[in-house]
Scaffold this active site. Structure first.
Site, PDB file in Angstrom:
ATOM      1  N   CYS A 145       0.838  -1.199   0.000  1.00  0.00           N
ATOM      2  CA  CYS A 145       0.000   0.000   0.000  1.00  0.00           C
ATOM      3  C   CYS A 145       0.874   1.251   0.000  1.00  0.00           C
ATOM      4  O   CYS A 145       1.598   1.490   0.973  1.00  0.00           O
ATOM      5  CB  CYS A 145      -0.911   0.005   1.224  1.00  0.00           C
ATOM      6  SG  CYS A 145      -1.963   1.469   1.332  1.00  0.00           S
ATOM      7  N   PRO A 146       0.825   2.065  -1.051  1.00  0.00           N
ATOM      8  CA  PRO A 146       1.644   3.282  -1.077  1.00  0.00           C
ATOM      9  C   PRO A 146       1.211   4.307  -0.036  1.00  0.00           C
ATOM     10  O   PRO A 146       2.020   5.136   0.397  1.00  0.00           O
ATOM     11  CB  PRO A 146       1.435   3.814  -2.502  1.00  0.00           C
ATOM     12  CG  PRO A 146       0.136   3.232  -2.946  1.00  0.00           C
ATOM     13  CD  PRO A 146       0.047   1.889  -2.298  1.00  0.00           C
TER      14      PRO A 146
END
Length: 287
Positions: A145-146
């Site tokens: 997840c950025p």
């Protein structure tokens, strides 16, 4: 199912993807860092509008105090959950441990099948997947997840679920407060309902409503997919790849307990980490 004991194996210092002298796990990815900073800025914007435009100028002190406590508590827990997700090792497998010497030390049986990751040269446990951003194999990897600049895996999935939960909560709370304030200003004089000019107030409230609605939907969907994955004892990658289960699936309640621990109010605390299920679980595949 393969389980390897690392307790007897000498742990070597590994500073890959670590900072502060190896004390904290952190991913050196510019895109992830920008997304994480943007997350904090959006929370701070909501904090500014809710406090400065809506609650502090309000002529209803009880209404203001109650909503201040609820919003500040949820915002604090959201930021804490984000930091815990971001700086917690998600379950990285030791890099470069697939050597003949290490395999002998681990006491594998002759003829036992061992999966090796060709990218990070590590012995790959069941349900581990390689992340190209973290450059490591991650145990029970769900996805990268950025927004938290990290993988969601075995060790930090609880914190990620709490992050999505509390962001959804403050988004819905902000949306309610912004709409209520907007309607209140329409019914009364704009100059009396806020310390800012009417045009500035309209812009600030509209942007807050847009932000709150967008992130309420996004995080609610993420929360739902995470709960479903935990409920079915199947990670996001396993669902996406439609992998056949080579592991013994836990019951739904046991699967939830594996992430959150025994049921208590600590489920909702980002400061509490579930106790290992087995005595030597913390020694398995540790970095």
């Amino acid at each position: 199912m393969m389980e390897y004991e690392y307790g007897s194996v000498k742990k070597e210092s590994d500073f890959h993807n670590r900072c502060c002298g190896g004390m904290l796990w952190c991913i050196r990815d510019i895109c992830g860092i920008i997304c994480a900073l943007l997350t904090w800025l959006l929370i701070l914007y909501a904090e500014f509008v809710v406090m400065s435009v809506i609650l502090i100028p309000s002529s209803y002190p009880i209404y203001s105090v109650i909503n201040m406590i609820i919003f500040q508590l949820c915002a604090f827990l959201a930021i804490t959950s984000h930091l815990k997700t971001m700086f917690t090792d998600p379950g990285a497998v030791p890099k470069g441990n697939a050597t003949k010497e290490m395999i002998k030390q681990m006491g594998f049986r002759e003829g036992q099948v061992i999966f090796k990751c060709p990218k990070c040269c590590s012995i790959k446990p069941d349900r581990a997947h390689h992340c190209s951003v973290c450059q490591r194999c991650i145990r029970k990897m769900d996805h990268h997840c950025p927004w938290v600049n990290n993988c969601v895996g075995e060790n930090n999935q609880k914190y990620f679920v709490l992050f999505t939960f509390y962001i959804a909560a403050i988004s819905l709370h902000s949306l309610f407060l912004a709409i209520n304030q907007f309607l209140m200003c329409i019914r009364h004089e704009w100059k009396e309902c806020t310390t800012y000019s009417p045009p500035a107030t309209v812009v600030l409230l509209l942007f807050l409503m847009f932000e709150a609605l967008l992130f309420a939907i996004f995080t609610a969907v993420m929360l739902g997919t995470q709960v479903q994955a935990i409920w079915n004892d199947e990670t996001g990658i396993e669902q996406l790849k439609k992998e056949e289960a080579r592991w013994v699936k836990k019951s739904r309640w046991k699967s939830i307990q594996a992430v959150f621990g025994r049921f208590s109010l600590l489920w909702f605390s980002p400061f509490a980490r579930p106790a290992p299920k087995f005595k030597n679980e913390s020694d398995l595949y540790s970095v």
